[in-house]
Design an enzyme around this catalytic site. Structure first.
Site, PDB file in Angstrom:
ATOM      1  N   GLU A   1     -39.558 -45.808  28.551  1.00 15.66           N
ATOM      2  CA  GLU A   1     -38.257 -46.353  28.972  1.00 15.66           C
ATOM      3  C   GLU A   1     -37.163 -45.744  28.096  1.00 15.66           C
ATOM      4  O   GLU A   1     -37.249 -45.760  26.879  1.00 15.66           O
ATOM      5  CB  GLU A   1     -38.256 -47.879  28.864  1.00 15.66           C
ATOM      6  CG  GLU A   1     -36.920 -48.542  29.156  1.00 15.66           C
ATOM      7  CD  GLU A   1     -36.306 -48.130  30.501  1.00 15.66           C
ATOM      8  OE1 GLU A   1     -36.942 -48.321  31.534  1.00 15.66           O
ATOM      9  OE2 GLU A   1     -35.174 -47.571  30.487  1.00 15.66           O
TER      10      GLU A   1
ATOM     11  N   GLY B   1     -36.831 -53.384  31.829  1.00 17.25           N
ATOM     12  CA  GLY B   1     -36.568 -54.178  33.039  1.00 17.25           C
ATOM     13  C   GLY B   1     -35.690 -53.450  34.034  1.00 17.25           C
ATOM     14  O   GLY B   1     -35.587 -53.856  35.191  1.00 17.25           O
ATOM     15  N   GLY B   2     -35.011 -52.381  33.587  1.00 21.34           N
ATOM     16  CA  GLY B   2     -34.262 -51.534  34.509  1.00 21.34           C
ATOM     17  C   GLY B   2     -33.049 -52.193  35.132  1.00 21.34           C
ATOM     18  O   GLY B   2     -32.444 -53.110  34.566  1.00 21.34           O
ATOM     19  N   THR B   3     -32.693 -51.708  36.313  1.00 19.48           N
ATOM     20  CA  THR B   3     -31.448 -52.107  36.986  1.00 19.48           C
ATOM     21  C   THR B   3     -31.398 -53.595  37.308  1.00 19.48           C
ATOM     22  O   THR B   3     -30.423 -54.277  36.984  1.00 19.48           O
ATOM     23  CB  THR B   3     -31.308 -51.312  38.306  1.00 19.48           C
ATOM     24  OG1 THR B   3     -31.466 -49.923  38.026  1.00 19.48           O
ATOM     25  CG2 THR B   3     -29.954 -51.540  38.947  1.00 19.48           C
ATOM     26  N   CYS B   4     -32.428 -54.092  37.980  1.00 23.31           N
ATOM     27  CA  CYS B   4     -32.390 -55.477  38.459  1.00 23.31           C
ATOM     28  C   CYS B   4     -32.109 -56.430  37.303  1.00 23.31           C
ATOM     29  O   CYS B   4     -31.253 -57.297  37.382  1.00 23.31           O
ATOM     30  CB  CYS B   4     -33.713 -55.825  39.137  1.00 23.31           C
ATOM     31  SG  CYS B   4     -33.731 -57.502  39.779  1.00 23.31           S
TER      32      CYS B   4
ATOM     33  N   HIS C   1     -36.249 -82.256  57.951  1.00 25.14           N
ATOM     34  CA  HIS C   1     -34.848 -82.646  58.174  1.00 25.14           C
ATOM     35  C   HIS C   1     -34.286 -83.226  56.878  1.00 25.14           C
ATOM     36  O   HIS C   1     -34.980 -83.980  56.205  1.00 25.14           O
ATOM     37  CB  HIS C   1     -34.772 -83.695  59.276  1.00 25.14           C
ATOM     38  CG  HIS C   1     -33.388 -84.254  59.429  1.00 25.14           C
ATOM     39  ND1 HIS C   1     -32.380 -83.548  60.057  1.00 25.14           N
ATOM     40  CD2 HIS C   1     -32.839 -85.421  58.995  1.00 25.14           C
ATOM     41  CE1 HIS C   1     -31.274 -84.277  60.034  1.00 25.14           C
ATOM     42  NE2 HIS C   1     -31.512 -85.413  59.377  1.00 25.14           N
TER      43      HIS C   1
HETATM   44  C1  LIG Z   1     -25.235 -54.555  41.304  1.00 20.82           C
HETATM   45  C2  LIG Z   1     -26.600 -54.553  41.920  1.00 20.82           C
HETATM   46  C3  LIG Z   1     -27.096 -55.713  42.458  1.00 20.82           C
HETATM   47  C4  LIG Z   1     -28.354 -55.738  43.027  1.00 20.82           C
HETATM   48  N1  LIG Z   1     -28.813 -56.892  43.582  1.00 20.82           N
HETATM   49  C5  LIG Z   1     -30.029 -56.929  44.159  1.00 20.82           C
HETATM   50  C6  LIG Z   1     -30.533 -58.133  44.720  1.00 20.82           C
HETATM   51  O1  LIG Z   1     -29.865 -59.162  44.710  1.00 20.82           O
HETATM   52  N2  LIG Z   1     -31.767 -58.113  45.267  1.00 20.82           N
HETATM   53  C7  LIG Z   1     -32.530 -56.981  45.275  1.00 20.82           C
HETATM   54  O2  LIG Z   1     -33.647 -57.018  45.790  1.00 20.82           O
HETATM   55  N3  LIG Z   1     -32.091 -55.828  44.739  1.00 20.82           N
HETATM   56  C8  LIG Z   1     -30.860 -55.776  44.199  1.00 20.82           C
HETATM   57  N4  LIG Z   1     -30.415 -54.605  43.638  1.00 20.82           N
HETATM   58  C9  LIG Z   1     -31.294 -53.418  43.652  1.00 20.82           C
HETATM   59  C10 LIG Z   1     -32.337 -53.527  42.548  1.00 20.82           C
HETATM   60  O3  LIG Z   1     -31.705 -53.672  41.310  1.00 20.82           O
HETATM   61  C11 LIG Z   1     -33.283 -52.319  42.526  1.00 20.82           C
HETATM   62  O4  LIG Z   1     -33.725 -52.076  43.836  1.00 20.82           O
HETATM   63  C12 LIG Z   1     -34.467 -52.644  41.632  1.00 20.82           C
HETATM   64  O5  LIG Z   1     -34.032 -52.726  40.304  1.00 20.82           O
HETATM   65  C13 LIG Z   1     -35.624 -51.671  41.748  1.00 20.82           C
HETATM   66  O6  LIG Z   1     -35.411 -50.603  40.935  1.00 20.82           O
HETATM   67  P1  LIG Z   1     -36.585 -49.640  40.478  1.00 20.82           P
HETATM   68  O7  LIG Z   1     -37.830 -50.399  40.246  1.00 20.82           O
HETATM   69  O8  LIG Z   1     -36.632 -48.535  41.417  1.00 20.82           O
HETATM   70  O9  LIG Z   1     -36.034 -49.067  39.100  1.00 20.82           O
HETATM   71  P2  LIG Z   1     -34.903 -49.557  38.105  1.00 20.82           P
HETATM   72  O10 LIG Z   1     -34.865 -51.032  38.046  1.00 20.82           O
HETATM   73  O11 LIG Z   1     -33.653 -48.856  38.438  1.00 20.82           O
HETATM   74  O12 LIG Z   1     -35.471 -49.066  36.716  1.00 20.82           O
HETATM   75  C14 LIG Z   1     -35.670 -47.711  36.409  1.00 20.82           C
HETATM   76  C15 LIG Z   1     -35.851 -47.576  34.920  1.00 20.82           C
HETATM   77  O13 LIG Z   1     -36.247 -46.261  34.629  1.00 20.82           O
HETATM   78  C16 LIG Z   1     -35.580 -45.824  33.451  1.00 20.82           C
HETATM   79  N5  LIG Z   1     -35.545 -44.357  33.475  1.00 20.82           N
HETATM   80  C17 LIG Z   1     -34.892 -43.568  34.353  1.00 20.82           C
HETATM   81  N6  LIG Z   1     -35.132 -42.268  34.102  1.00 20.82           N
HETATM   82  C18 LIG Z   1     -35.940 -42.238  33.015  1.00 20.82           C
HETATM   83  C19 LIG Z   1     -36.541 -41.179  32.266  1.00 20.82           C
HETATM   84  N7  LIG Z   1     -36.372 -39.897  32.600  1.00 20.82           N
HETATM   85  N8  LIG Z   1     -37.298 -41.514  31.203  1.00 20.82           N
HETATM   86  C20 LIG Z   1     -37.496 -42.807  30.857  1.00 20.82           C
HETATM   87  N9  LIG Z   1     -36.969 -43.843  31.546  1.00 20.82           N
HETATM   88  C21 LIG Z   1     -36.206 -43.566  32.619  1.00 20.82           C
HETATM   89  C22 LIG Z   1     -34.219 -46.468  33.565  1.00 20.82           C
HETATM   90  O14 LIG Z   1     -33.606 -46.565  32.290  1.00 20.82           O
HETATM   91  C23 LIG Z   1     -34.573 -47.826  34.133  1.00 20.82           C
HETATM   92  O15 LIG Z   1     -34.802 -48.781  33.130  1.00 20.82           O
HETATM   93  C24 LIG Z   1     -29.153 -54.559  43.051  1.00 20.82           C
HETATM   94  C25 LIG Z   1     -28.671 -53.390  42.472  1.00 20.82           C
HETATM   95  C26 LIG Z   1     -27.409 -53.372  41.905  1.00 20.82           C
HETATM   96  C27 LIG Z   1     -26.909 -52.105  41.296  1.00 20.82           C
END
Ligand SMILES: Cc1cc2nc3c(=O)[nH]c(=O)nc-3n(C[C@H](O)[C@H](O)[C@H](O)COP(=O)(O)OP(=O)(O)OC[C@H]3O[C@@H](n4cnc5c(N)ncnc54)[C@H](O)[C@@H]3O)c2cc1C
Length: 458
Positions: free
Chosen positions: A34, A39-42, A441
């Site tokens: 990482e 935990g990434g984006t979500c 209900h």
């Molecule tokens: C504002 C916003 C609101 C959202 N709301 C919702 C919602 O309500 N419901 C829903 O289902 N989805 C929602 N989403 C979408 C959801 O966040 C993503 O679909 C979800 O996080 C799945 O992402 P993922 O598993 O593909 O990877 P991500 O969660 O994006 O994680 C990828 C990880 O990989 C890491 N990484 C990237 N490149 C490298 C590398 N070269 N080396 C090491 N690490 C790396 C990144 O740092 C990141 O931590 C939302 C998105 C946004 C932007």
């Protein structure tokens, strides 16, 4: 010499950590990498923080409407943005810390904190260390798309990531992009007390939805004082003193919006451009999404792509389902496929939109003989009781097979009630099963059987 593992996972989004746990439980030696926050984006800049902020915005909205319910608040309703952000940070921070602790405590799993790049289809480097494995799983997610809008780089625009640091109330937030992310931020900041204008290039908001859904969503937002500007075909951005002006017409002069801050919410790009994929034989499409088959295998043997980066889903639940598919196929000898997945998602404005399956427009295009039922939320008892009657529910079924084809519930509880329909679709049961079920209900879901009893030819 490369450090040898059974599996390497790049990214700790919504599939990587669960896959690491499953592989480790199966006795495999796993490396998980990482580069930013666990935990990434979500967890850090997506679902978790935005829905936490939506909850604060809802509290402010309800407090302002207190009198409608006979509740007396003496004095004005204020929003403490520093407190709102601190609450969001606590909730998201706890989730991220939990993922980090989980990964670092996992047997046979080594965590690397750094940026991973491929050396070959079976090896990567991170922080100068070389790692190799016969199986590599890419879960790198995506980031906000920054389109080439003239003048954009002359202003400090915000994205969903930098919005996470905002602990003040923008005077006038211009949201560029009238889709899911933009609409959630737009309504939220309006409820916090900012002036908000949503600017959309297309002729209507969330153009992927049916027109009645787009219209219903626009009405909800407009009723709260959110400005909506559609048809902004060629935008420009210019600075005017401390303000930002977004031009909406091709000549940039006639129609424009002036605000204090600009949030870009026009789509996402996959984080695949800095992985050195050219050393692997892993192919991407024109937008950078990794090409996978229905079992999420890339074009390089032994490498899978999961989550947003494979372009087969853009949600937390689709990324998690990718993990389930890959793990079951690899460890249990199953033949699960992403093609079995039914489209489903929510739009978490308030009241929310829950969606499952095809839109009415898609059904019409498919040429199927279909029936559709629709009911406004003004005729849903639970909505009336709750004092939130905006929106409607709509269900479409195949006239011949009686299978449910799709549904939209825009209204209070729509994000939960949609699961009655989704689960019936997964069960491949005819709509008559749901029509005859006796729902509790008073709920929003109890009206779904009624809607199914009033179907009309589409
Ligand atoms: C504002 C916003 C609101 C959202 N709301 C919702 C919602 O309500 N419901 C829903 O289902 N989805 C929602 N989403 C979408 C959801 O966040 C993503 O679909 C979800 O996080 C799945 O992402 P993922 O598993 O593909 O990877 P991500 O969660 O994006 O994680 C990828 C990880 O990989 C890491 N990484 C990237 N490149 C490298 C590398 N070269 N080396 C090491 N690490 C790396 C990144 O740092 C990141 O931590 C939302 C998105 C946004 C932007």
């Amino acid at each position: 010499m490369a450090d040898a593992f059974d599996a390497i996972i790049i990214g700790t989004g919504q599939s990587g950590p669960a896959l690491a746990a499953r592989l480790s439980a199966a006795g495999r030696r796993v490396a998980i990498i990482e580069r930013k926050r666990f935990g990434g984006t979500c967890v850090n800049t997506g679902c978790v923080p935005t829905k936490t902020l939506v909850a604060s915005a809802y509290a402010a909205h309800l407090a302002r409407r207190a009198a409608d319910y006979g509740v007396v608040i003496n004095g004005a309703v204020g929003v403490d943005m520093k407190h709102v952000k601190a609450r969001k940070d606590r909730v998201a921070g706890r989730s991220s810390a939990a993922v980090e602790k989980w990964m670092k405590g996992l047997a046979r799993c080594t965590v690397f904190e750094g940026h991973a790049r491929f050396e070959s289809p079976a090896s990567v480097t991170v922080n100068g260390a070389a790692l190799s494995a016969p199986n590599i799983f890419i879960n790198v997610g995506g980031r906000a798309l920054v389109p080439p809008i003239p003048g954009l780089h002359q202003v400090d625009f915000l994205t969903n990531s930098s919005m996470m640091e905002v602990d003040f109330l923008p005077r006038h937030l211009i949201v560029v992009g009238g889709s899911y992310i933009g609409l959630e931020f737009g309504q939220m900041y309006r409820r916090f007390g900012a002036e908000v204008t949503i600017v959309e290039k297309g002729p209507r908001l969330i153009a992927r939805e049916d027109e009645d859904v787009s219209q219903g969503v626009a009405e909800i937002l407009r009723s709260e004082g959110v400005g909506v500007e559609t048809g902004a075909e060629c935008m420009t951005v210019t600075r005017r003193g401390d303000n930002v002006v977004v031009g909406l017409d091709c000549d940039g002069a006639r129609r424009s919006v002036e605000g204090s801050h600009v949030l870009l919410a026009v789509g996402r790009v996959p984080n695949t451009d800095d992985l050195a994929l050219d050393r692997t034989g892993i192919e991407t499409d024109a937008r950078g999404y990794i090409i996978v088959d229905d079992q999420l295998r890339t074009t390089a043997a032994g490498v899978w792509a999961l989550g947003d980066c494979n372009g087969r889903g853009a949600f937390t639940h689709t990324s998690y389902n990718d993990y389930e598919i890959v793990a079951d196929n690899l460890l249990n000898g199953e033949q699960r496929s992403v093609a079995e997945r039914i489209t489903a998602y929510g739009l978490f404005i308030d009241p929310p939109l829950g969606r499952a399956g095809m839109t009415e427009a898609e059904i019409r295009k498919s040429g199927r003989k279909a029936l559709v039922g629709k009911r406004p939320m003004t005729r849903v008892g639970r909505a009336v009781e709750k004092g939130e009657t905006r929106g409607f529910m709509k269900v479409a079924v195949d006239a011949d097979s009686k299978q449910i084809l799709g549904a939209a519930i825009l209204g209070v509880g729509g994000d939960e009630a949609i699961h009655c329909i989704l689960d019936t679709m997964y069960a491949k049961a005819p709509y008559t099963t749901l029509q005859r079920s006796v729902n509790i209900h008073p709920t929003v879901a109890e009206l779904i059987p009624t809607v199914l009893g009033e179907l009309q030819p589409m």
